[in-house]
Design an enzyme around this catalytic site. Structure first.
Site, mmCIF file in Angstrom:
data_model
loop_
_atom_site.group_PDB
_atom_site.id
_atom_site.type_symbol
_atom_site.label_atom_id
_atom_site.label_comp_id
_atom_site.label_asym_id
_atom_site.label_seq_id
_atom_site.Cartn_x
_atom_site.Cartn_y
_atom_site.Cartn_z
ATOM 1 C CB SER A 156 -1.013 0.044 1.195
ATOM 2 O OG SER A 156 -1.757 -1.169 1.217
ATOM 3 N NE ARG A 186 1.573 4.096 9.969
ATOM 4 C CZ ARG A 186 1.166 2.988 9.656
ATOM 5 N NH1 ARG A 186 0.109 2.288 9.620
ATOM 6 N NH2 ARG A 186 2.228 2.185 9.238
ATOM 7 C CG HIS A 231 -2.201 2.772 5.192
ATOM 8 N ND1 HIS A 231 -2.330 2.467 6.164
ATOM 9 C CD2 HIS A 231 -2.055 1.690 4.185
ATOM 10 C CE1 HIS A 231 -2.552 0.761 6.252
ATOM 11 N NE2 HIS A 231 -2.344 0.550 4.780
#
Lengths: 226, 226
Positions: B15, B40, B43
């Site tokens: 990812s 993040r 994500h």
């Protein structure tokens, strides 16, 4: 710095009005039966993409509200975060419940033994524990959605599936598979197609249904004193 | 339906690679010191807007990592959802902690008495309980951010503030006020400017810092056996 003077109780109403206005400005029409869910997701994310990426099986919202109004339902989530976000007062009022297995040592053990994810082991355990009274709410793991679709193919009939995992690997495909499977077997389901979603979105969709179920509940139907 | 065969352990790495590639395609350069946090957040949300809407006080990430590595910190959140999302194993490894007051009956009472929100009462209680070891992580209530900024003006010195409430009323303004105040008083702070944010984003920023703190921790510095 100047802040708007809005009473806490009015913030949600004001926000929903702003969201409604901006949807109109953008020329987006949300079908009235889905409006409460879609607007609440936008309220939770401030992301208008959800006005266009959500997919509902036929009458999913109305059916979801009725399911929660009957009581005795357990919502099983794939994260403790989604579990935390679901309105406990609404569940209590409706006689429903919610559960998350992700931190259970038995689930960790089962996942390890089977070489699978904890999310998959959780979905399987939920199917055993609540075969006839289960609503799945998945905000994180595409593996959980794939497992749910497979169990439906094999005969499981959850009352409803909320399908909003987020991410970049197998997320898009898992939602398509789940929604196609739910449509095939007549299981009400709500998804945010594409990559977007999350535990907050999963909880928010549950709450949108629970609030409507709770607000339109006829107390006499449940033998309550109100 | 075909799914990519990616081992659970590799999903995050895959990812992050996809996110890195798409940032490049979009011509967006994230400063290396903020990259772990920004990636993040993307994500967690699958929303690339965060690549451009995040604001960091000088060296906020490095300082945040150091703060968590020292240990003894308590992260106080404004929702139980954000609390749920923060990595407990990382907190434990670092000797840090997290807390959320929102469901405490005393906080409900205090908020009612003062005619304020529970989030405001929570932030005030946190300032009393952890005056010297406090990191605020706000993912919901702009009123909480405004209160934190006011307390900083009045002398409070939280170690750090994560400022990512989401919404349509006072959210944009509260983040500007908080970030300006933190910059003025030299308090490390990270925000997603504009309307976007959320409990998931608050937890995710904490985790991005905690993971880095935990991964680069020198065990001998804390007298641990590793």
């Amino acid at each position: 710095m100047e802040f708007k003077h809005v009473l806490p109780a009015d913030i949600e109403r004001t926000s929903m009005k702003i969201i409604g206005g901006e949807l109109e400005e953008r020329g987006i029409t949300v079908p009235p039966e889905n409006e409460a869910v879609v607007k609440r997701v936008i309220h939770t994310t401030a992301d208008f993409d959800y006005a266009e990426n959500m997919r509902f099986t036929e009458d999913a919202c109305r059916k979801g509200i009725e399911i929660f109004q009957k009581g005795g339902v357990t919502i099983v989530t794939d994260t403790n975060m989604a579990y935390s976000g679901i309105s406990k007062p609404s569940l209590k009022k409706l006689g429903d419940d919610a559960h998350c297995y992700m931190a259970d040592p038995e689930i960790m053990e089962a996942a390890k033994k089977a070489g699978t994810t904890r999310a998959v082991a959780s979905m399987e355990q939920a199917a055993k524990d609540y075969p006839d009274s289960l609503v799945y709410a998945v905000g994180n793991a595409p593996t959980a959605l794939i497992k749910i679709a497979e169990m439906i193919e094999a005969g499981l009939r959850p009352l409803m599936v909320i399908a909003v995992p987020v991410g970049f690997v197998n997320v898009v495909e898992s939602k398509e598979y789940l929604m196609d499977t739910c449509e095939k077997y007549g299981i009400p389901a709500i998804a945010a197609m594409g990559r977007k979603g999350g535990s907050n979105v999963a909880a928010c969709i549950c709450n949108a249904l629970l609030y409507q179920a709770s607000n339109t509940l006829d107390p006499s139907a449940r033998g309550w004193k109100g």
